[in-house]
Write an enzyme that holds these catalytic residues in place. Structure first.
Site, PDB file in Angstrom:
ATOM      1  CE  LYS A 100      67.208  20.863 -50.423  1.00 27.82           C
ATOM      2  NZ  LYS A 100      67.745  20.200 -49.217  1.00 27.82           N
TER       3      LYS A 100
ATOM      4  CB  SER B 228      65.621  21.814 -46.729  1.00 25.35           C
ATOM      5  OG  SER B 228      66.760  21.046 -47.060  1.00 25.35           O
TER       6      SER B 228
ATOM      7  CB  ILE C 271      72.562  19.455 -42.938  1.00 28.04           C
ATOM      8  CG1 ILE C 271      73.817  19.678 -42.081  1.00 28.04           C
ATOM      9  CG2 ILE C 271      71.431  20.399 -42.532  1.00 28.04           C
ATOM     10  CD1 ILE C 271      74.464  21.037 -42.260  1.00 28.04           C
ATOM     11  CB  ALA C 272      69.183  18.299 -39.371  1.00 27.01           C
ATOM     12  N   GLY C 273      68.084  15.859 -41.694  1.00 23.98           N
ATOM     13  CA  GLY C 273      66.888  15.108 -42.054  1.00 23.98           C
ATOM     14  C   GLY C 273      66.248  15.586 -43.338  1.00 23.98           C
ATOM     15  CB  SER C 274      67.190  18.302 -45.660  1.00 26.87           C
ATOM     16  OG  SER C 274      67.159  19.317 -44.697  1.00 26.87           O
TER      17      SER C 274
END
Length: 530
Positions: A126, A201, A222-225
């Protein structure tokens, strides 16, 4: 004279294109009329038959075995994947191929010396991870020419274990949306259906792995990335618990030093066992010796219990109704597990809206000032998906609010601990989203299905199930009110969402990452019929 953000972006993209050898250049105009691009790597003629075999027919574990026994050289493996980098935003082929040659030479010079665990394995990264001489833009123009001087700690360890880095992949501006779009490199599209989002992301990772331009990559979550791109692109993804995988030396978008929900790094891959391998290598490397933020949790070599697994099934988050393809995926999986002797326990989640308010609070403690400042430094505009989340409009929090958040989060974690233990769960299954990959910029702030497990700090993984079926007709079955109905109507039928993957999310208990990894492999074998 100052340089505009448009000029910086154009120069950056031209630099990338200049690094691609003529033999690997793809005539994109040939494929503009196609929405599904998954077969382009095989059809385009860039790769030889042997290279197609290397990139198409092996996962990371299988490819490592082939390089260990000498069936493939590291150089030919790395070269094959360099030829399939069509969705990468930054490339460093020359360095990758030279490293591959060096590994081959070292092996030839001493055939008895034990090989490192990831000997010759091409790994994509990434964009936020640092590689010397390459930018870590995290989707901001202001970082477009800020070249890193050393590797992130995780990358250093992977190199020591024999990995080869050859590209970095696209992300959204701010890293905080589910659409990988930014002003530096543009938008990453979904290769299953280019009218749909690739997720975010870690969207570039998901898309590249779906096209077999990579078989294993490293993302963050951090929330589904990690899980959202794995879901959108039909790949496997693994989000660890916090404090297991080092983030030291990685570029982050927000203000450092804030307490709250911690980001994590983890793998995406073509098969579940590859993700388990990466987690094993990471934990066996004892990265806590290099990063004081990590927990001392080893890889223990545990096995599954000698009893039927007990799996909780959650159909929805109590706020948004899964669309027909996603409902079907959960139903099919539940039936297969039942037929295989797995004990399935239907569960309903409570207090989800209250818990998600805590998550959004965590993301906006500084009022999103760092995101705004990064855009203002270059004068670049906010991309549409960032605007839709509403994150940058959230106010800064004071110390009393932060303390209240901490207390409330502990209470939520206690609630889930009690639920888990009272049911004696081995894992929990639920959708990763109420929809398949949606249309471009339509994800918005619907992240409860994945973000909940970041708030609780539970590890979670994605397993592909199937694809949208012609029988997945719209049915108007939204059951949670006006807002739910609005998003539910976005699913306009199987023709518009043709080839979109369906997946499930498997959740484990906090810091039981190794156990979750082996449960995932077991459940995956049942679901896929292996």
């Amino acid at each position: 004279m100052s340089t505009s953000w448009q000029e910086i972006a154009a120069k950056k993209q031209a630099q990338r294109e200049a690094l691609i050898p003529p033999k690997w250049r793809l005539d994109a105009s040939k494929y503009q009329s196609r929405s599904n691009l998954l077969n382009v790597p095989v059809e385009c003629g860039i790769l030889s038959g042997r290279q197609v075999d290397i990139t198409s027919n092996y996962d990371a574990v299988g490819l490592l075995a082939q390089m260990r026994d000498g069936s493939f050289s590291v150089e030919e493996v790395v070269t094959a994947f360099c030829g399939l980098r069509h969705l990468a935003n930054q490339i460093f082929f020359d360095e990758a191929i030279e490293r591959a040659r060096s590994l081959d030479r070292e092996r030839a010079a001493d055939s008895i010396k034990p090989l490192p665990k990831l000997f010759g394995l091409p790994i994509s990264l990434k964009d936020s991870f640092k590689v010397p001489g390459v930018d870590a833009t995290i989707g901001f123009i202001c970082f477009a020419n800020d070249k890193s001087t050393k590797h992130s700690v995780l990358c250093d360890m992977l190199l020591e274990q024999g990995a080869v880095f050859y590209c970095k992949t696209n992300i959204p501006q701010t890293l905080m949306t589910a659409d990988s779009d930014n002003n530096v490199f543009g938008r990453c599209l979904n290769p299953h259906n280019t009218s749909l989002t690739a997720g975010g992301s870690s969207g570039g990772e998901g898309a590249l792995i779906a096209m077999r331009g990579s078989i294993v990559g490293i993302g963050t979550d951090i929330a589904g990335s990690i899980r959202i791109p794995a879901h959108c692109n039909g790949t496997y993804g693994f989000k660890p618990s916090a404090g297991l995988v080092s983030l030291m030396g990685k570029r982050a978008p927000g203000r450092t030093g804030l307490v709250g929900v911690a980001p994590v790094a983890g793998p995406l891959a073509t098969f579940a066992r590859a993700n388990a391998l990466i987690m094993q290598v990471v934990l066996e490397a004892e990265l806590w010796r290099r990063d004081s933020m990590l927990n001392h949790i080893p890889w223990r070599g545990i096995t599954l219990p000698d009893r039927p697994l007990k799996i909780g099934i959650v159909e929805d988050d109590g706020q948004t109704t899964p669309t027909p393809p996603m409902r079907r995926a959960i139903q099919e999986v539940s039936e297969k597990l039942n037929n295989a002797g797995v004990e399935v326990v239907p569960l309903k989640l409570t207090h989800v809206k209250q818990d998600m308010d805590l998550l959004w609070f965590s993301f906006s403690m500084d009022g999103a000032k760092d995101y705004i400042n990064s855009m203002e430094r270059s004068g670049e505009p906010m991309v549409n998906s960032v605007r839709k989340t509403g994150l940058v409009a959230m106010p800064e929090k004071n110390i009393h609010e932060v303390l209240d958040f901490t207390i409330a989060r502990i209470g939520a974690q206690e609630r889930y601990r009690e639920m888990w233990l009272s049911h004696g769960l081995d894992a929990l299954i639920m959708p990763p989203a109420p929809f398949t990959a949606p249309k471009i910029d339509m994800w918005g702030g619907i992240i409860a299905y994945t973000g909940l497990w970041n708030l609780m700090d539970y590890p979670a993984a994605i397993i592909p199930v199937s694809k949208v079926s012609p029988n997945d007709k719209p049915d108007g079955a939204a059951k949670y009110g006006e807002e739910d109905a609005k998003f539910y109507k976005e699913y306009t039928g199987p023709d518009d969402y043709e080839d979109a993957p369906t997946t499930i999310q498997i959740v484990g208990m906090k810091q039981e990452d190794e156990y979750l990894a082996i449960v995932v492999e077991k459940l995956d074998a049942i679901i896929q019929g292996w």
